[in-house]
Design a protein around this motif. Sequence first.
Motif, PDB file in Angstrom:
ATOM      1  N   PRO A 261     -37.124 -27.527  -4.337  1.00 35.35           N
ATOM      2  CA  PRO A 261     -38.660 -28.080  -4.989  1.00 35.35           C
ATOM      3  C   PRO A 261     -39.550 -27.608  -4.028  1.00 35.35           C
ATOM      4  O   PRO A 261     -39.385 -27.986  -3.006  1.00 35.35           O
ATOM      5  CB  PRO A 261     -38.467 -29.293  -5.299  1.00 35.35           C
ATOM      6  N   LEU A 262     -40.916 -26.929  -4.237  1.00 37.04           N
ATOM      7  CA  LEU A 262     -41.546 -26.504  -3.541  1.00 37.04           C
ATOM      8  C   LEU A 262     -43.020 -26.349  -4.321  1.00 37.04           C
ATOM      9  O   LEU A 262     -43.154 -26.331  -5.451  1.00 37.04           O
ATOM     10  CB  LEU A 262     -41.351 -25.306  -2.804  1.00 37.04           C
ATOM     11  N   ASP A 263     -44.322 -26.385  -3.249  1.00 38.36           N
ATOM     12  CA  ASP A 263     -45.633 -25.760  -4.014  1.00 38.36           C
ATOM     13  C   ASP A 263     -45.767 -24.385  -3.988  1.00 38.36           C
ATOM     14  O   ASP A 263     -45.224 -23.704  -3.015  1.00 38.36           O
ATOM     15  CB  ASP A 263     -46.513 -26.704  -3.257  1.00 38.36           C
ATOM     16  N   ALA A 264     -46.167 -24.020  -4.942  1.00 37.13           N
ATOM     17  CA  ALA A 264     -46.712 -22.442  -4.838  1.00 37.13           C
ATOM     18  C   ALA A 264     -48.184 -22.323  -5.348  1.00 37.13           C
ATOM     19  O   ALA A 264     -48.771 -23.313  -6.011  1.00 37.13           O
ATOM     20  CB  ALA A 264     -45.892 -21.889  -5.781  1.00 37.13           C
ATOM     21  N   LEU A 265     -48.787 -21.399  -4.856  1.00 35.28           N
ATOM     22  CA  LEU A 265     -49.998 -20.951  -5.283  1.00 35.28           C
ATOM     23  C   LEU A 265     -49.919 -19.907  -6.716  1.00 35.28           C
ATOM     24  O   LEU A 265     -49.193 -19.479  -6.608  1.00 35.28           O
ATOM     25  CB  LEU A 265     -50.837 -20.186  -4.175  1.00 35.28           C
ATOM     26  N   VAL A 266     -51.094 -20.497  -7.362  1.00 34.46           N
ATOM     27  CA  VAL A 266     -51.040 -19.815  -8.688  1.00 34.46           C
ATOM     28  C   VAL A 266     -52.242 -18.863  -8.770  1.00 34.46           C
ATOM     29  O   VAL A 266     -53.472 -19.099  -8.562  1.00 34.46           O
ATOM     30  CB  VAL A 266     -51.122 -20.668 -10.013  1.00 34.46           C
TER      31      VAL A 266
END
Length: 279
Positions: A261-266
């Motif tokens: 689980p991680l944060d990503a830039l869009v």
Amino acid sequence: MATEPTPQEEWASFLSGTHPHLQDKSPLRFIPSSPRCRLCSAPFGRPGAFVLRRYGFTPWEKNPKICGRCFKGVEAVAKMCPTATEDAEINGAEVEISMLFADVRGSSKLARELPTWDFTRLMNRFYKVSKEVLVEADAIIEKFVGDEVVALFVPLMTGPGHARRAVEAAEALLHATGHTDGEQPWVPLGAGVHTGVAFVGVVGAKGSSDFTALGDPVNIAAHLASQAAAGEILVTNATAEAAAMTDQGLERRHVSLKGHPLDALVLRVGAPARDESVG
């Protein structure tokens, strides 16, 4: 006394673009005709290619800007290292690279709706356009598989700015597939870009080996791409930091990857497709 490099160290310096042999001025530069291999200067055009191609100095299928002979050369050097062990059969090393996965959104639906020949023609166009964009971006095309293209951005080809080059290539690929403002793409595409340390090299049995990347970072990039909607590029924090993108005010999205689980830039390119379903 200087310590002899291991085969893995030979590969690591080659893939990182720092191997001493890469700094040498090749005598092949004096043989007429262009274009040439960016690494050894072997000519790909006539008349020089007429002689050299029989020795393997031909454009590499993974990126025709370089010749396959250059990779065979470092493989031979690594195997002759005095420090070589049974692991010398593993031709490669762990290096930091950036990986781009891009695949067609809703491909299963497209395959059902289109006549088989029309769907095949569409995918062939996707492969052709993808290759042109990625070769221009100095990527190594790892593979085309099903509705997906996988590209590696290795320091050997891109220098230290491989993360930025991977993101720019993803944007160029979406533009080339018709993701422009106010228009529907001719093929709906989503992409993921991740930067990390992976094994890069030649694996497989003799006669059926291939140049590839292996390791958990590759899995992260693949799963990331599977979460991108049409017209979107999902970029991990590792890539964003390496590409100096963290202060651009981009949307952040929490994605649940398999075990990561991680944060990503869009990044969004153009208008969304009518159907953004995955598959």
